[in-house]
Design a protein around this motif. Structure first.
Motif, PDB file in Angstrom:
ATOM      1  N   ASN A 220      45.966  48.343 103.898  1.00  0.00           N
ATOM      2  CA  ASN A 220      44.917  47.614 103.197  1.00  0.00           C
ATOM      3  C   ASN A 220      44.406  46.487 104.090  1.00  0.00           C
ATOM      4  O   ASN A 220      44.656  45.304 103.835  1.00  0.00           O
ATOM      5  CB  ASN A 220      45.461  47.048 101.880  1.00  0.00           C
ATOM      6  N   PRO A 221      43.699  46.845 105.166  1.00  0.00           N
ATOM      7  CA  PRO A 221      43.290  45.825 106.139  1.00  0.00           C
ATOM      8  C   PRO A 221      42.230  44.888 105.596  1.00  0.00           C
ATOM      9  O   PRO A 221      41.419  45.264 104.738  1.00  0.00           O
ATOM     10  CB  PRO A 221      42.731  46.658 107.302  1.00  0.00           C
ATOM     11  N   ASN A 222      42.239  43.665 106.094  1.00  0.00           N
ATOM     12  CA  ASN A 222      41.227  42.691 105.712  1.00  0.00           C
ATOM     13  C   ASN A 222      39.874  43.020 106.339  1.00  0.00           C
ATOM     14  O   ASN A 222      38.824  42.737 105.771  1.00  0.00           O
ATOM     15  CB  ASN A 222      41.665  41.285 106.133  1.00  0.00           C
ATOM     16  N   SER A 223      39.911  43.650 107.521  1.00  0.00           N
ATOM     17  CA  SER A 223      38.677  44.056 108.205  1.00  0.00           C
ATOM     18  C   SER A 223      38.353  45.491 107.803  1.00  0.00           C
ATOM     19  O   SER A 223      39.103  46.417 108.113  1.00  0.00           O
ATOM     20  CB  SER A 223      38.852  43.980 109.728  1.00  0.00           C
ATOM     21  N   HIS A 224      37.238  45.678 107.127  1.00  0.00           N
ATOM     22  CA  HIS A 224      36.891  46.996 106.607  1.00  0.00           C
ATOM     23  C   HIS A 224      35.946  47.704 107.578  1.00  0.00           C
ATOM     24  O   HIS A 224      34.733  47.600 107.486  1.00  0.00           O
ATOM     25  CB  HIS A 224      36.259  46.856 105.221  1.00  0.00           C
ATOM     26  N   PHE A 225      36.544  48.456 108.498  1.00  0.00           N
ATOM     27  CA  PHE A 225      35.764  49.245 109.436  1.00  0.00           C
ATOM     28  C   PHE A 225      35.334  50.587 108.827  1.00  0.00           C
ATOM     29  O   PHE A 225      34.493  51.278 109.386  1.00  0.00           O
ATOM     30  CB  PHE A 225      36.584  49.525 110.703  1.00  0.00           C
ATOM     31  N   CYS A 226      35.947  50.978 107.716  1.00  0.00           N
ATOM     32  CA  CYS A 226      35.710  52.296 107.141  1.00  0.00           C
ATOM     33  C   CYS A 226      36.066  52.260 105.662  1.00  0.00           C
ATOM     34  O   CYS A 226      36.606  51.263 105.174  1.00  0.00           O
ATOM     35  CB  CYS A 226      36.567  53.341 107.873  1.00  0.00           C
ATOM     36  N   PRO A 227      35.799  53.349 104.925  1.00  0.00           N
ATOM     37  CA  PRO A 227      36.227  53.415 103.533  1.00  0.00           C
ATOM     38  C   PRO A 227      37.748  53.322 103.430  1.00  0.00           C
ATOM     39  O   PRO A 227      38.469  53.529 104.410  1.00  0.00           O
ATOM     40  CB  PRO A 227      35.730  54.797 103.075  1.00  0.00           C
ATOM     41  N   PRO A 228      38.288  53.023 102.225  1.00  0.00           N
ATOM     42  CA  PRO A 228      39.740  52.936 102.051  1.00  0.00           C
ATOM     43  C   PRO A 228      40.406  54.268 102.391  1.00  0.00           C
ATOM     44  O   PRO A 228      39.799  55.335 102.233  1.00  0.00           O
ATOM     45  CB  PRO A 228      39.900  52.585 100.569  1.00  0.00           C
ATOM     46  N   GLN A 229      41.664  54.214 102.837  1.00  0.00           N
ATOM     47  CA  GLN A 229      42.326  55.401 103.360  1.00  0.00           C
ATOM     48  C   GLN A 229      43.772  55.525 102.887  1.00  0.00           C
ATOM     49  O   GLN A 229      44.412  54.532 102.538  1.00  0.00           O
ATOM     50  CB  GLN A 229      42.324  55.380 104.899  1.00  0.00           C
ATOM     51  N   ILE A 230      44.283  56.760 102.918  1.00  0.00           N
ATOM     52  CA  ILE A 230      45.700  57.062 102.764  1.00  0.00           C
ATOM     53  C   ILE A 230      46.196  57.606 104.101  1.00  0.00           C
ATOM     54  O   ILE A 230      45.535  58.441 104.723  1.00  0.00           O
ATOM     55  CB  ILE A 230      45.936  58.095 101.650  1.00  0.00           C
ATOM     56  N   TRP A 231      47.362  57.120 104.535  1.00  0.00           N
ATOM     57  CA  TRP A 231      47.963  57.556 105.794  1.00  0.00           C
ATOM     58  C   TRP A 231      49.328  58.197 105.522  1.00  0.00           C
ATOM     59  O   TRP A 231      49.873  58.091 104.422  1.00  0.00           O
ATOM     60  CB  TRP A 231      48.143  56.356 106.736  1.00  0.00           C
ATOM     61  N   LEU A 232      49.867  58.828 106.561  1.00  0.00           N
ATOM     62  CA  LEU A 232      51.195  59.436 106.507  1.00  0.00           C
ATOM     63  C   LEU A 232      52.061  58.834 107.598  1.00  0.00           C
ATOM     64  O   LEU A 232      51.572  58.487 108.676  1.00  0.00           O
ATOM     65  CB  LEU A 232      51.085  60.951 106.678  1.00  0.00           C
ATOM     66  N   ALA A 233      53.364  58.691 107.310  1.00  0.00           N
ATOM     67  CA  ALA A 233      54.316  58.181 108.296  1.00  0.00           C
ATOM     68  C   ALA A 233      55.606  58.983 108.208  1.00  0.00           C
ATOM     69  O   ALA A 233      55.894  59.627 107.192  1.00  0.00           O
ATOM     70  CB  ALA A 233      54.603  56.697 108.064  1.00  0.00           C
ATOM     71  N   ARG A 234      56.398  58.922 109.280  1.00  0.00           N
ATOM     72  CA  ARG A 234      57.661  59.664 109.349  1.00  0.00           C
ATOM     73  C   ARG A 234      58.787  58.705 109.734  1.00  0.00           C
ATOM     74  O   ARG A 234      58.552  57.691 110.398  1.00  0.00           O
ATOM     75  CB  ARG A 234      57.564  60.804 110.361  1.00  0.00           C
ATOM     76  N   SER A 235      60.021  59.074 109.325  1.00  0.00           N
ATOM     77  CA  SER A 235      61.167  58.223 109.592  1.00  0.00           C
ATOM     78  C   SER A 235      62.417  59.075 109.795  1.00  0.00           C
ATOM     79  O   SER A 235      62.611  60.074 109.095  1.00  0.00           O
ATOM     80  CB  SER A 235      61.393  57.263 108.419  1.00  0.00           C
ATOM     81  N   PRO A 236      63.308  58.657 110.713  1.00  0.00           N
ATOM     82  CA  PRO A 236      64.575  59.377 110.870  1.00  0.00           C
ATOM     83  C   PRO A 236      65.639  58.935 109.875  1.00  0.00           C
ATOM     84  O   PRO A 236      66.638  59.636 109.687  1.00  0.00           O
ATOM     85  CB  PRO A 236      64.984  59.020 112.299  1.00  0.00           C
ATOM     86  N   ASP A 237      65.433  57.760 109.223  1.00  0.00           N
ATOM     87  CA  ASP A 237      66.509  57.163 108.435  1.00  0.00           C
ATOM     88  C   ASP A 237      66.039  56.465 107.162  1.00  0.00           C
ATOM     89  O   ASP A 237      66.825  55.771 106.516  1.00  0.00           O
ATOM     90  CB  ASP A 237      67.278  56.155 109.295  1.00  0.00           C
ATOM     91  N   MET A 238      64.771  56.613 106.799  1.00  0.00           N
ATOM     92  CA  MET A 238      64.166  55.995 105.620  1.00  0.00           C
ATOM     93  C   MET A 238      63.871  54.500 105.811  1.00  0.00           C
ATOM     94  O   MET A 238      63.240  53.876 104.957  1.00  0.00           O
ATOM     95  CB  MET A 238      65.037  56.191 104.368  1.00  0.00           C
ATOM     96  N   ILE A 239      64.307  53.910 106.889  1.00  0.00           N
ATOM     97  CA  ILE A 239      64.106  52.476 107.129  1.00  0.00           C
ATOM     98  C   ILE A 239      63.040  52.228 108.189  1.00  0.00           C
ATOM     99  O   ILE A 239      62.167  51.360 108.015  1.00  0.00           O
ATOM    100  CB  ILE A 239      65.434  51.802 107.563  1.00  0.00           C
ATOM    101  N   HIS A 240      63.083  52.964 109.283  1.00  0.00           N
ATOM    102  CA  HIS A 240      62.163  52.762 110.404  1.00  0.00           C
ATOM    103  C   HIS A 240      61.080  53.839 110.355  1.00  0.00           C
ATOM    104  O   HIS A 240      61.372  55.030 110.488  1.00  0.00           O
ATOM    105  CB  HIS A 240      62.926  52.823 111.727  1.00  0.00           C
ATOM    106  N   TRP A 241      59.839  53.393 110.193  1.00  0.00           N
ATOM    107  CA  TRP A 241      58.730  54.309 109.987  1.00  0.00           C
ATOM    108  C   TRP A 241      57.729  54.225 111.137  1.00  0.00           C
ATOM    109  O   TRP A 241      57.419  53.143 111.626  1.00  0.00           O
ATOM    110  CB  TRP A 241      58.033  54.009 108.666  1.00  0.00           C
ATOM    111  N   GLY A 242      57.232  55.391 111.555  1.00  0.00           N
ATOM    112  CA  GLY A 242      56.266  55.443 112.638  1.00  0.00           C
ATOM    113  C   GLY A 242      55.496  56.748 112.629  1.00  0.00           C
ATOM    114  O   GLY A 242      55.459  57.462 111.639  1.00  0.00           O
TER     115      GLY A 242
END
Length: 362
Positions: free
Chosen positions: A201-223
């Motif tokens: 939810n960025p303060n700078s709106h370069f585009c319409p709102p978005q949903i992203w996906l992320a992955r994690s090996p341990d549920m704690i560290h996401w990238g």
């Protein structure tokens, strides 16, 4: 819209006791729901505000050491953004007009229509000072993972809890920093990774709102973040975010999400509706289909009228074979459920490639 097979009002503010003397419950909404054996278990957001009134002053509650304290601010020093949020005129900093915690409910009723409160989960520490909100539950093996929004003077972040019985919980801290919310977890590991949908939810709106996906090996560290969906239609032009944890069907991962229109009146919020999203089974960042029109919009009295009018906000979905049982927040005031034909939801989706969807926002 898709015709609902049924809809039910499950909980409303009068069904919930305040967490302490001097507070009033203004909403019980945005529920996380899971099955624990034959029993329904719900974690619902309960929003409270001080019951005391002072002419010319606005009370702004916050949690500290397990109890709610109130900052009284002169009305002339505030700008009312909407019913939920005010801004300090001298700094522009935002505050919430209510503070939320979570309450645990159980139901042995076959349709999940009668609920009993069994315990409360209160905010803890500085990252939850302004409350905890909007939980989602995903079961992976024998563990229930709960994402929720932790609100503080640093903004809205996403935190994580886990439980094996949905009565005792272990907090794991912040997993997506401010400003990020509407995080839902997939119920299976994919290619050796835990997978989540989230909403930057960025303060700078370069585009319409978005949903992203992320992955994690341990549920704690996401990238390994990647774009999934943008709010390109009018009904999702102001806000868009994940709603229900995905379920696996023959065609792929099916999930519901929310979108809202832009408000045309100062101090009000646009209409919130629900859409559906189908993602590839093995490449969950690949969109197979999505709603071009809402599958669900506010139509009942309890969706049209409430603390924030004109809101349906899906947060849980149970697979009932050929039927989907959806739990949602209504008008930021109530918990409700609706049932849909699964095939009708799938048939309503607009089918395009991910590249075509991405080109819609560029």
């Amino acid at each position: 819209m898709i015709q609902r097979r049924s809809d039910s009002l499950l909980l409303q503010p009068c069904d919930v006791h305040p967490s302490q003397v001097g507070l009033q419950v203004i909403g019980v909404f945005n529920p996380a729901v899971a099955m624990l054996g034959d029993e329904y278990c719900m974690l619902a957001r309960v929003a409270e505000r001080p019951s005391e009134l002072r002419a010319g002053w606005t009370p702004l509650p916050r949690w500290r050491s397990g109890t709610t304290e109130v900052d009284w601010i002169r009305d002339e020093d505030l700008t009312h953004v909407d019913a939920r949020v005010v801004a300090m005129k001298n700094s522009g900093d935002l505050r919430l007009t209510s503070a939320s915690h979570l309450q645990i409910f159980r139901s042995m009723n076959s349709g999940g229509e009668r609920w009993e409160a069994v315990a409360a989960l209160l905010p803890e520490g500085p990252w939850e000072e302004y409350g905890i909100e909007d939980p989602r539950i995903t079961r992976i093996d024998n563990t229930y993972w709960i994402t929720y929004v932790a609100v503080s003077r640093s903004g809205a972040a996403t935190a994580l809890m886990s439980s094996t019985d949905l009565l005792t919980f272990h907090r794991h801290g912040i997993i997506f920093p401010s400003e990020n919310k509407d995080v839902v977890l997939f119920p299976d590991m994919i290619a050796g990774d835990f997978v989540a949908l989230h909403r930057p939810n960025p303060n700078s709106h370069f585009c319409p709102p978005q949903i992203w996906l992320a992955r994690s090996p341990d549920m704690i560290h996401w990238g390994r973040h990647e774009f999934v969906l943008g709010g390109v239609h009018a009904w999702e032009g102001d806000r868009v975010g994940s709603g229900t944890p995905p379920i696996l069907c023959d065609e792929g991962w099916l999930t519901l999400y929310h979108g809202s229109t832009r408000s045309t009146s100062v101090g009000t919020v646009g209409c919130y509706s629900a859409g559906a999203l189908l993602l590839d089974r093995d490449q969950p960042g690949r969109v197979l289909g999505r709603s071009s029109e809402p599958i669900m919009q506010p139509t009942t009295a309890f969706e049209l009228n409430g603390f924030v009018p004109n809101v349906v906000f899906p947060t849980a979905m149970l697979d009932r074979g050929d039927e989907l049982q959806v739990f949602y927040g209504a008008a930021d005031a109530c918990v409700a459920s609706a049932c849909f034909s699964k095939q009708s939801v799938l048939d309503s989706l607009q089918r395009k490639t991910s590249a075509e969807y991405y080109n819609e926002i560029t």
